[in-house]
Design a protein around this motif. Structure first.
Motif, PDB file in Angstrom:
ATOM      1  N   ALA A   1       2.163   6.483 -16.767  1.00 40.03           N
ATOM      2  CA  ALA A   1       1.779   7.047 -15.468  1.00 40.03           C
ATOM      3  C   ALA A   1       1.816   5.975 -14.378  1.00 40.03           C
ATOM      4  N   TYR A   2       1.640   4.703 -14.741  1.00 43.13           N
ATOM      5  CA  TYR A   2       1.654   3.650 -13.730  1.00 43.13           C
ATOM      6  C   TYR A   2       2.992   3.581 -12.993  1.00 43.13           C
ATOM      7  N   PRO A   3       4.118   3.445 -13.709  1.00 45.92           N
ATOM      8  CA  PRO A   3       5.386   3.506 -12.969  1.00 45.92           C
ATOM      9  C   PRO A   3       5.640   4.876 -12.369  1.00 45.92           C
ATOM     10  N   GLY A   4       5.150   5.938 -13.027  1.00 44.11           N
ATOM     11  CA  GLY A   4       5.332   7.283 -12.487  1.00 44.11           C
ATOM     12  C   GLY A   4       4.654   7.457 -11.144  1.00 44.11           C
ATOM     13  N   GLU A   5       3.453   6.879 -10.992  1.00 48.28           N
ATOM     14  CA  GLU A   5       2.753   6.966  -9.711  1.00 48.28           C
ATOM     15  C   GLU A   5       3.599   6.357  -8.598  1.00 48.28           C
ATOM     16  N   LEU A   6       4.164   5.191  -8.869  1.00 47.14           N
ATOM     17  CA  LEU A   6       4.958   4.524  -7.837  1.00 47.14           C
ATOM     18  C   LEU A   6       6.229   5.305  -7.543  1.00 47.14           C
ATOM     19  N   ALA A   7       6.807   5.901  -8.578  1.00 50.53           N
ATOM     20  CA  ALA A   7       8.036   6.683  -8.380  1.00 50.53           C
ATOM     21  C   ALA A   7       7.802   7.843  -7.423  1.00 50.53           C
ATOM     22  N   LEU A   8       6.613   8.443  -7.469  1.00 43.02           N
ATOM     23  CA  LEU A   8       6.313   9.634  -6.681  1.00 43.02           C
ATOM     24  C   LEU A   8       5.587   9.333  -5.373  1.00 43.02           C
ATOM     25  N   ALA A   9       5.303   8.062  -5.119  1.00 45.13           N
ATOM     26  CA  ALA A   9       4.509   7.674  -3.960  1.00 45.13           C
ATOM     27  C   ALA A   9       5.371   7.496  -2.714  1.00 45.13           C
ATOM     28  N   ARG A  10       4.676   7.433  -1.578  1.00 48.82           N
ATOM     29  CA  ARG A  10       5.325   7.091  -0.305  1.00 48.82           C
ATOM     30  C   ARG A  10       4.803   5.741   0.146  1.00 48.82           C
TER      31      ARG A  10
ATOM     32  N   LEU B   1      -4.795   6.250  -1.486  1.00 50.43           N
ATOM     33  CA  LEU B   1      -4.056   5.051  -1.104  1.00 50.43           C
ATOM     34  C   LEU B   1      -4.059   4.081  -2.278  1.00 50.43           C
ATOM     35  N   GLY B   2      -2.877   3.815  -2.801  1.00 52.16           N
ATOM     36  CA  GLY B   2      -2.738   2.853  -3.884  1.00 52.16           C
ATOM     37  C   GLY B   2      -2.642   1.449  -3.314  1.00 52.16           C
ATOM     38  N   LEU B   3      -3.600   0.597  -3.694  1.00 55.16           N
ATOM     39  CA  LEU B   3      -3.616  -0.791  -3.239  1.00 55.16           C
ATOM     40  C   LEU B   3      -2.999  -1.646  -4.338  1.00 55.16           C
ATOM     41  N   TYR B   4      -1.732  -1.987  -4.174  1.00 56.02           N
ATOM     42  CA  TYR B   4      -1.032  -2.782  -5.177  1.00 56.02           C
ATOM     43  C   TYR B   4      -1.311  -4.257  -4.918  1.00 56.02           C
TER      44      TYR B   4
ATOM     45  N   VAL C   1       0.855  -1.191   0.000  1.00 57.06           N
ATOM     46  CA  VAL C   1       0.000   0.000   0.000  1.00 57.06           C
ATOM     47  C   VAL C   1       0.889   1.238   0.000  1.00 57.06           C
ATOM     48  N   VAL C   2       0.529   2.224  -0.827  1.00 55.55           N
ATOM     49  CA  VAL C   2       1.299   3.464  -0.878  1.00 55.55           C
ATOM     50  C   VAL C   2       0.368   4.652  -0.705  1.00 55.55           C
ATOM     51  N   LEU C   3       0.927   5.750  -0.270  1.00 50.59           N
ATOM     52  CA  LEU C   3       0.235   7.039  -0.282  1.00 50.59           C
ATOM     53  C   LEU C   3       0.677   7.761  -1.550  1.00 50.59           C
TER      54      LEU C   3
ATOM     55  N   ASP D   1       8.908  -5.880  -2.438  1.00 49.96           N
ATOM     56  CA  ASP D   1       8.798  -5.833  -3.897  1.00 49.96           C
ATOM     57  C   ASP D   1       8.536  -4.418  -4.407  1.00 49.96           C
ATOM     58  N   LEU D   2       7.669  -3.675  -3.698  1.00 45.56           N
ATOM     59  CA  LEU D   2       7.367  -2.317  -4.157  1.00 45.56           C
ATOM     60  C   LEU D   2       8.591  -1.410  -4.035  1.00 45.56           C
ATOM     61  N   ALA D   3       9.336  -1.549  -2.945  1.00 47.54           N
ATOM     62  CA  ALA D   3      10.522  -0.719  -2.750  1.00 47.54           C
ATOM     63  C   ALA D   3      11.556  -1.005  -3.839  1.00 47.54           C
ATOM     64  N   THR D   4      11.691  -2.285  -4.199  1.00 49.91           N
ATOM     65  CA  THR D   4      12.637  -2.654  -5.258  1.00 49.91           C
ATOM     66  C   THR D   4      12.229  -2.035  -6.582  1.00 49.91           C
ATOM     67  N   LEU D   5      10.938  -2.137  -6.905  1.00 52.40           N
ATOM     68  CA  LEU D   5      10.453  -1.564  -8.153  1.00 52.40           C
ATOM     69  C   LEU D   5      10.530  -0.048  -8.111  1.00 52.40           C
TER      70      LEU D   5
END
Length: 277
Positions: A131-140, A43-46, A24-26, A148-152
């Protein structure tokens, strides 16, 4: 009402109990620090399929109260996917589904310099798949038990040069749109001209972000975000405002708007070339 980091983390870890949720990310303005008092919490539910939306709906009721609920996967459309609009402790909190496998595929395409804008309700330019990878790049990241999310995230935070080159190369479409818009001038077809110029501006914002190596993940605020990029054409935002302020059924006004847009295309092309050196 503001939610504390502790409360957000607690919610995130409860979401991990839902089968399919892997992290989960903010996201959004709250993650970037550009929010206002009234901003929602995104809240992004991956997840990895299948996502147990029945259990997720039960959890929504537990944390947000009776009447709260979530959608099935894909119910909001092919690219927004699904989620729920909730109120938790008096704050607006959006749960947004993100398929990890799909994010990884979009990232692989971005690394190869491939992208597209995809039809989706509520997104007049279309949803850019990068935008999908961009969202994760800018998320907390709030919860990520496997890492896995931190690695990506470490990978996607480096904007891929091939994608930057492709977005800048895509400026041909902006020039083309200015040309086809002129064909509607004598008919006073302001709606068609407006559509062409909206997409033209969208192409410019993505090209400039690509040249600057910055992720652009939302149409809303895209012009303002572009205006503050180092190297962007001067007075970018006010010039875009002037383009749309000139639109009505008067052919002379339509021509003036297109001329303003065409000048901005030329300056953007030059600006991107300098930024990409």
């Amino acid at each position: 009402m503001a939610l504390t980091d502790e409360r957000l983390t607690t919610i995130a870890h409860r979401l991990l109990d839902v089968p399919g949720v892997v992290g989960v990310v903010l996201g959004g303005s709250r993650a970037r620090g550009t929010h206002t008092e009234d901003s929602d919490y995104d809240l992004g539910l991956y997840y990895r399929s299948p996502l147990d939306t029945k259990r997720l709906g039960e959890l929504a009721v537990e944390v947000a109260g009776p009447g709260s609920g979530v959608t099935a996967v894909g119910e909001w459309g092919p690219w927004v996917d699904g989620g729920g609009w909730l109120r938790i402790d008096g704050a607006a909190v959006d749960w947004l589904y993100r398929d990890v496998d799909r994010v990884e595929r979009c990232w692989a395409e971005a690394e190869r310099g491939r992208y597209g804008f995809h039809t989706q309700g509520g997104h007049p330019l279309g949803v850019p798949d990068h935008a999908y990878p961009g969202e994760l790049a800018l998320a907390r990241i709030l919860a990520d038990p496997t890492g896995d999310l931190a690695t990506l995230q470490r990978r996607v935070r480096v904007f891929p040069r091939p994608l930057a080159e492709a977005l800048v190369a895509g400026l041909w479409e902006a020039d083309f749109l200015a040309g086809v818009a002129r064909k509607a001038v004598t008919r006073g077809d302001s709606a068609y001209v407006a559509g062409c110029l909206f997409r033209l501006v969208g192409v410019l914002t993505h090209a400039l972000h690509g040249a600057a190596g910055r992720w652009l993940i939302n149409e809303k605020g895209a012009v303002a975000a572009t205006a503050v990029l180092p190297g962007a054409p001067g007075a970018f935002r006010s010039r875009v405002d002037a383009i749309f302020a000139a639109l009505d059924a008067d052919p002379s006004h339509l021509t003036a708007a297109i001329d303003l847009a065409a000048d901005l295309v030329l300056e953007t092309t030059d600006a991107c070339a300098i930024m990409m050196r």
